[in-house]
Design a protein around this motif. Sequence first.
Motif, short mmCIF file in Angstrom:
data_model
loop_
_atom_site.label_atom_id
_atom_site.label_comp_id
_atom_site.label_asym_id
_atom_site.label_seq_id
_atom_site.Cartn_x
_atom_site.Cartn_y
_atom_site.Cartn_z
N THR A 37 0.81 -1.21 0.00
CA THR A 37 0.00 0.00 0.00
C THR A 37 0.85 1.27 0.00
O THR A 37 0.40 2.32 -0.43
CB THR A 37 -0.93 0.01 1.23
OG1 THR A 37 -0.13 -0.14 2.42
CG2 THR A 37 -1.92 -1.13 1.16
N GLU A 38 2.09 1.15 0.47
CA GLU A 38 2.97 2.31 0.55
C GLU A 38 4.25 2.02 -0.22
O GLU A 38 4.51 0.89 -0.65
CB GLU A 38 3.28 2.63 2.01
CG GLU A 38 2.05 2.96 2.85
CD GLU A 38 2.40 3.20 4.30
OE1 GLU A 38 3.57 3.00 4.67
OE2 GLU A 38 1.49 3.56 5.08
N THR A 39 5.06 3.04 -0.39
CA THR A 39 6.32 2.88 -1.11
C THR A 39 7.20 1.86 -0.39
O THR A 39 7.41 1.96 0.83
CB THR A 39 7.06 4.23 -1.19
OG1 THR A 39 6.21 5.19 -1.83
CG2 THR A 39 8.35 4.09 -1.98
N PRO A 40 7.73 0.85 -1.10
CA PRO A 40 8.52 -0.20 -0.44
C PRO A 40 9.78 0.35 0.21
O PRO A 40 10.45 1.24 -0.32
CB PRO A 40 8.88 -1.13 -1.61
CG PRO A 40 7.91 -0.83 -2.69
CD PRO A 40 7.57 0.62 -2.55
N GLU A 41 10.05 -0.18 1.40
CA GLU A 41 11.28 0.16 2.10
C GLU A 41 12.33 -0.93 1.92
O GLU A 41 13.37 -0.90 2.56
CB GLU A 41 10.99 0.37 3.58
CG GLU A 41 10.02 1.51 3.86
CD GLU A 41 9.72 1.66 5.34
OE1 GLU A 41 10.20 0.81 6.13
OE2 GLU A 41 9.00 2.60 5.70
N TYR A 42 12.05 -1.89 1.03
CA TYR A 42 12.97 -3.00 0.80
C TYR A 42 13.94 -2.65 -0.32
O TYR A 42 13.70 -1.75 -1.14
CB TYR A 42 12.19 -4.26 0.42
CG TYR A 42 11.16 -4.69 1.44
CD1 TYR A 42 11.52 -5.49 2.52
CD2 TYR A 42 9.83 -4.29 1.33
CE1 TYR A 42 10.58 -5.89 3.46
CE2 TYR A 42 8.89 -4.69 2.27
CZ TYR A 42 9.27 -5.49 3.33
OH TYR A 42 8.33 -5.87 4.26
N THR A 43 15.04 -3.39 -0.37
CA THR A 43 16.02 -3.22 -1.43
C THR A 43 16.27 -4.56 -2.11
O THR A 43 16.11 -5.63 -1.49
CB THR A 43 17.36 -2.68 -0.87
OG1 THR A 43 17.84 -3.58 0.14
CG2 THR A 43 17.16 -1.30 -0.26
N VAL A 44 16.64 -4.52 -3.37
CA VAL A 44 16.92 -5.75 -4.12
C VAL A 44 18.10 -6.48 -3.48
O VAL A 44 19.13 -5.87 -3.18
CB VAL A 44 17.22 -5.42 -5.60
CG1 VAL A 44 17.64 -6.68 -6.34
CG2 VAL A 44 16.01 -4.80 -6.25
N GLY A 45 17.95 -7.78 -3.27
CA GLY A 45 18.98 -8.58 -2.64
C GLY A 45 18.79 -8.74 -1.15
O GLY A 45 19.48 -9.56 -0.52
#
Length: 212
Positions: free
Chosen positions: A86-94
């Motif tokens: 629902t919100e902008t992801p705070e995750y990163t690739v990898g």
Amino acid sequence: MSKAILGKKLGMTQIFTEEGAVVPVTVVEASPNVVVRVKTVDTDGYNSIQLGYGEVKEKHLTKPVKGQFDKAGVAPVKYLREVRLTETPEYTVGQTLAADIFASGDIVDVIGTSKGKGFAGTIKRHGFHRGPMAHGSKSHREPGSLGAMSSGGCGRVLKGKKLPGQMGGNQATVLHLSVVKVDMDKNLLLIKGGIPGAKGSLIMIRETVKPL
């Protein structure tokens, strides 16, 4: 929704609370997931992350799929599933996600593929009642009338009528299950109650979309 993880259903067991009550639980192996792709509203029109789970040999991958892993710079995985946010992801690739993203007492939804039952009749598939079992009866487990005939009627079976057909093997979601225990040493999640799917099947555990 901000948290989700892929896992494998191992089966059911029971545990005892400190008060001595018996709690039936489903054991899920949630080995570390890897974030393969991150999508945002600015670049893709919506927010989501793509999770990868499970080991796979590189020779079993197609070139487009292998290229996706090469672009992300992560090791190939067997399963890929996208999770809408629902919100902008705070995750990163990898980035890797483990079972500890959930804690005891969290309310979750579980998505899996229900067990396939094969071709089933209306009694098993839809809960119909059977007809009389006497010898004179011509309808024991048949579905009964299928609708009006062509004279003054539609002359066809209306769409959506409950009839025999393939049962199970579809995506199923169970809402509002509680996490009873998280075992990080064995990457296990113990979830109260039953969840869809056979033993060894892939499931997704996500933060509930309908909070109580």
